[in-house]
Design a protein around this motif. Structure first.
Motif, PDB file in Angstrom:
ATOM      1  N   VAL A   1     -44.933 -54.791  -9.662  1.00 29.82           N
ATOM      2  CA  VAL A   1     -44.908 -54.045 -10.915  1.00 29.82           C
ATOM      3  C   VAL A   1     -46.308 -53.926 -11.505  1.00 29.82           C
ATOM      4  CG1 VAL A   1     -44.065 -54.061 -13.302  1.00 29.82           C
ATOM      5  CG2 VAL A   1     -42.516 -54.641 -11.428  1.00 29.82           C
ATOM      6  N   GLY A   2     -47.067 -55.028 -11.490  1.00 25.75           N
ATOM      7  CA  GLY A   2     -48.405 -55.030 -12.079  1.00 25.75           C
ATOM      8  C   GLY A   2     -49.353 -54.071 -11.391  1.00 25.75           C
ATOM      9  N   ASN A   3     -49.371 -54.087 -10.070  1.00 26.86           N
ATOM     10  CA  ASN A   3     -50.304 -53.218  -9.336  1.00 26.86           C
ATOM     11  C   ASN A   3     -49.886 -51.759  -9.376  1.00 26.86           C
ATOM     12  OD1 ASN A   3     -52.499 -54.896  -7.900  1.00 26.86           O
ATOM     13  ND2 ASN A   3     -50.651 -56.075  -7.526  1.00 26.86           N
ATOM     14  N   LEU A   4     -48.579 -51.498  -9.284  1.00 30.55           N
ATOM     15  CA  LEU A   4     -48.113 -50.112  -9.409  1.00 30.55           C
ATOM     16  C   LEU A   4     -48.418 -49.572 -10.804  1.00 30.55           C
ATOM     17  CD1 LEU A   4     -44.659 -50.177  -7.558  1.00 30.55           C
ATOM     18  CD2 LEU A   4     -46.705 -48.913  -6.876  1.00 30.55           C
ATOM     19  N   SER A   5     -48.214 -50.404 -11.824  1.00 30.87           N
ATOM     20  CA  SER A   5     -48.501 -49.981 -13.198  1.00 30.87           C
ATOM     21  C   SER A   5     -49.980 -49.688 -13.388  1.00 30.87           C
ATOM     22  CB  SER A   5     -48.059 -51.066 -14.186  1.00 30.87           C
ATOM     23  OG  SER A   5     -46.676 -51.306 -14.087  1.00 30.87           O
ATOM     24  N   MET A   6     -50.830 -50.520 -12.782  1.00 29.72           N
ATOM     25  CA  MET A   6     -52.268 -50.312 -12.902  1.00 29.72           C
ATOM     26  C   MET A   6     -52.688 -48.985 -12.256  1.00 29.72           C
ATOM     27  SD  MET A   6     -55.023 -51.604 -14.168  1.00 29.72           S
ATOM     28  CE  MET A   6     -54.655 -53.329 -14.455  1.00 29.72           C
ATOM     29  N   ILE A   7     -52.150 -48.699 -11.083  1.00 27.52           N
ATOM     30  CA  ILE A   7     -52.486 -47.451 -10.396  1.00 27.52           C
ATOM     31  C   ILE A   7     -52.014 -46.245 -11.207  1.00 27.52           C
ATOM     32  CG2 ILE A   7     -52.000 -46.052  -8.343  1.00 27.52           C
ATOM     33  CD1 ILE A   7     -51.835 -48.685  -6.758  1.00 27.52           C
ATOM     34  N   LEU A   8     -50.777 -46.296 -11.705  1.00 26.68           N
ATOM     35  CA  LEU A   8     -50.236 -45.186 -12.498  1.00 26.68           C
ATOM     36  C   LEU A   8     -50.998 -45.008 -13.805  1.00 26.68           C
ATOM     37  CD1 LEU A   8     -46.388 -45.702 -11.978  1.00 26.68           C
ATOM     38  CD2 LEU A   8     -47.801 -43.826 -11.101  1.00 26.68           C
ATOM     39  N   LEU A   9     -51.360 -46.105 -14.436  1.00 27.19           N
ATOM     40  CA  LEU A   9     -52.086 -46.040 -15.701  1.00 27.19           C
ATOM     41  C   LEU A   9     -53.449 -45.376 -15.517  1.00 27.19           C
ATOM     42  CD1 LEU A   9     -51.773 -46.946 -18.671  1.00 27.19           C
ATOM     43  CD2 LEU A   9     -52.998 -49.035 -18.053  1.00 27.19           C
ATOM     44  N   ILE A  10     -54.148 -45.764 -14.470  1.00 27.29           N
ATOM     45  CA  ILE A  10     -55.456 -45.173 -14.191  1.00 27.29           C
ATOM     46  C   ILE A  10     -55.319 -43.692 -13.844  1.00 27.29           C
ATOM     47  CG2 ILE A  10     -57.420 -45.227 -12.577  1.00 27.29           C
ATOM     48  CD1 ILE A  10     -56.963 -48.301 -12.422  1.00 27.29           C
ATOM     49  N   PHE A  11     -54.246 -43.345 -13.163  1.00 30.76           N
ATOM     50  CA  PHE A  11     -54.013 -41.946 -12.795  1.00 30.76           C
ATOM     51  C   PHE A  11     -53.657 -41.092 -14.015  1.00 30.76           C
ATOM     52  CE2 PHE A  11     -50.966 -38.604 -11.570  1.00 30.76           C
ATOM     53  CZ  PHE A  11     -51.770 -37.853 -10.726  1.00 30.76           C
ATOM     54  N   LEU A  12     -52.862 -41.650 -14.937  1.00 29.94           N
ATOM     55  CA  LEU A  12     -52.339 -40.873 -16.056  1.00 29.94           C
ATOM     56  C   LEU A  12     -53.307 -40.743 -17.226  1.00 29.94           C
ATOM     57  CD1 LEU A  12     -48.653 -42.204 -16.164  1.00 29.94           C
ATOM     58  CD2 LEU A  12     -49.426 -39.963 -15.366  1.00 29.94           C
ATOM     59  N   ASP A  13     -54.146 -41.768 -17.454  1.00 30.83           N
ATOM     60  CA  ASP A  13     -55.022 -41.743 -18.626  1.00 30.83           C
ATOM     61  C   ASP A  13     -56.425 -41.268 -18.227  1.00 30.83           C
ATOM     62  OD1 ASP A  13     -56.939 -42.934 -20.759  1.00 30.83           O
ATOM     63  OD2 ASP A  13     -54.940 -43.137 -21.641  1.00 30.83           O
TER      64      ASP A  13
ATOM     65  N   LEU B   1     -52.341 -61.877  -9.830  1.00 27.46           N
ATOM     66  CA  LEU B   1     -53.313 -62.178 -10.875  1.00 27.46           C
ATOM     67  C   LEU B   1     -54.262 -61.016 -11.163  1.00 27.46           C
ATOM     68  CD1 LEU B   1     -54.239 -65.866  -9.969  1.00 27.46           C
ATOM     69  CD2 LEU B   1     -52.860 -65.081 -11.893  1.00 27.46           C
ATOM     70  N   ASN B   2     -54.584 -60.222 -10.147  1.00 25.87           N
ATOM     71  CA  ASN B   2     -55.557 -59.143 -10.341  1.00 25.87           C
ATOM     72  C   ASN B   2     -55.215 -58.210 -11.505  1.00 25.87           C
ATOM     73  OD1 ASN B   2     -57.387 -59.931  -8.432  1.00 25.87           O
ATOM     74  ND2 ASN B   2     -56.675 -58.545  -6.842  1.00 25.87           N
ATOM     75  N   PRO B   3     -54.016 -57.600 -11.536  1.00 25.45           N
ATOM     76  CA  PRO B   3     -53.716 -56.697 -12.665  1.00 25.45           C
ATOM     77  C   PRO B   3     -53.657 -57.426 -14.003  1.00 25.45           C
ATOM     78  CG  PRO B   3     -51.779 -57.024 -11.280  1.00 25.45           C
ATOM     79  CD  PRO B   3     -52.938 -57.613 -10.540  1.00 25.45           C
TER      80      PRO B   3
END
Length: 311
Positions: free
Chosen positions: A39-51, A283-285
């Motif tokens: 969830v954390g890594n997918l959210s990070m990728i989507l967040l960077i893509f969307l914003d 831990l990364n995200p």
């Protein structure tokens, strides 16, 4: 050691958990960590893509780091969970090759971390030169170069591991197809190949780590000379998160692959693998988001845009 198994091409993964209540508890814990990492890594990728405000070199590099972490956990934990639940520990030679390929892509992650350290070095030590030194083209080159070098390294190691003859016992005392562990059941002398593992680890992990240490040494010196207390605090906060990720990743990975075979034990190998394959992707995200105001701000903006759509 001279008897080869010519009839079966499957390997047996002995797994990570003992068949006990302790094993069940560890299994549940690992699955929980896996879901958090997913969830954390997918959210990070989507967040960077969307914003659009996160469309910067640093965050493009971070998205690739998250993608790399997803490779690790997606090719190991689901298979490990399946083996534990259904007691079917066999893995085909193709499945073993896929695991080996993606897990030896670790050198690409090492290069990505080095690129991120260089980004912070230029941003803090040469802020006026940042748009030139870390341009969009440079960012793409760093990302592409990391993936290409990682793919070449993975292809070489995986091809060797799948082509060498194995003995009648194809039991791998691990929870995934790790090349160095597979060598212990090979029916040929693999000394020369072990030197190549040492060499590739030195080139793609140890040398980038030295470069990262040098970059952050210069960064900390530049931060120390800053007059603004607020800029100092922000720079120290950013550097501390990056150093935490780098140290956690490199310490376990370099120790894992630079040790001679006679100093290695199956239990120690499994514990170290849990650190860099399962814990680090979780831990990364967390580290990059909780202490990063830009990421938190982007999360709020994306959440606000999504909320009216639900209504």
């Amino acid at each position: 050691m001279g008897n080869y198994n010519q009839t079966s091409t499957d390997f047996i993964l002995l797994g990570l958990f003992p068949s006990s209540r302790t094993g069940l508890f560890l299994f549940i814990l690992i699955v929980f960590i896996f879901l958090m990492a997913l969830v954390g890594n997918l959210s990070m990728i989507l967040l960077i893509f969307l914003d659009i405000r996160l469309h910067k070199p640093m965050y493009f590099l971070l998205s690739q780091l998250s993608l790399m972490d997803l490779n690790y956990i997606s090719t190991t934990v689901p298979k490990m969970a399946y083996d534990f639940l259904f007691a079917n520990k066999s893995i085909s030679i193709i499945g073993c090759g896929i695991q080996s390929f993606f897990l030896t892509m670790a050198c690409a992650e090492g290069l990505l971390l080095a690129s991120m350290a260089y980004d912070r070095y230029v941003a803090i030590c040469f802020p006026l030169h940042y748009p030139v030194r870390i341009s969009r083209r440079m960012c793409i080159l760093m990302i592409t170069g990391s993936w290409i070098m990682g793919s070449i390294n993975s292809c070489a190691h995986t091809t060797y591991a799948l082509r060498i003859p194995y003995c009648q016992s194809r039991s791998i005392n691990h929870f995934f197809c790790d090349v160095t562990v597979m060598l212990t059941i090979a029916c040929i002398d693999t000394t020369v190949y072990e030197y190549t593992v040492f060499l590739s680890t030195t080139l793609f992990l140890l040398l980038p780590f030295i470069g990262i240490a040098f970059s952050y040494g210069r960064v900390l010196l530049a931060v120390y000379r800053m007059n603004s207390a607020e800029r100092k605090k922000k720079a120290y906060s950013t550097c501390s998160t990056h150093l935490a990720v780098v140290s956690f990743y490199y310490a376990s990975f370099v120790y894992m692959y630079l040790r001679p075979r006679f100093l290695r034990t199956p239990t120690e190998d499994k514990v170290l693998a849990v650190f860099y394959i399962i814990l680090t992707p979780m831990l990364n995200p967390i580290i990059y988001s909780l202490r990063n105001k830009e990421v938190i701000g982007a999360l709020r903006r994306v959440t606000q845009r999504i909320s009216p759509m639900k209504m």
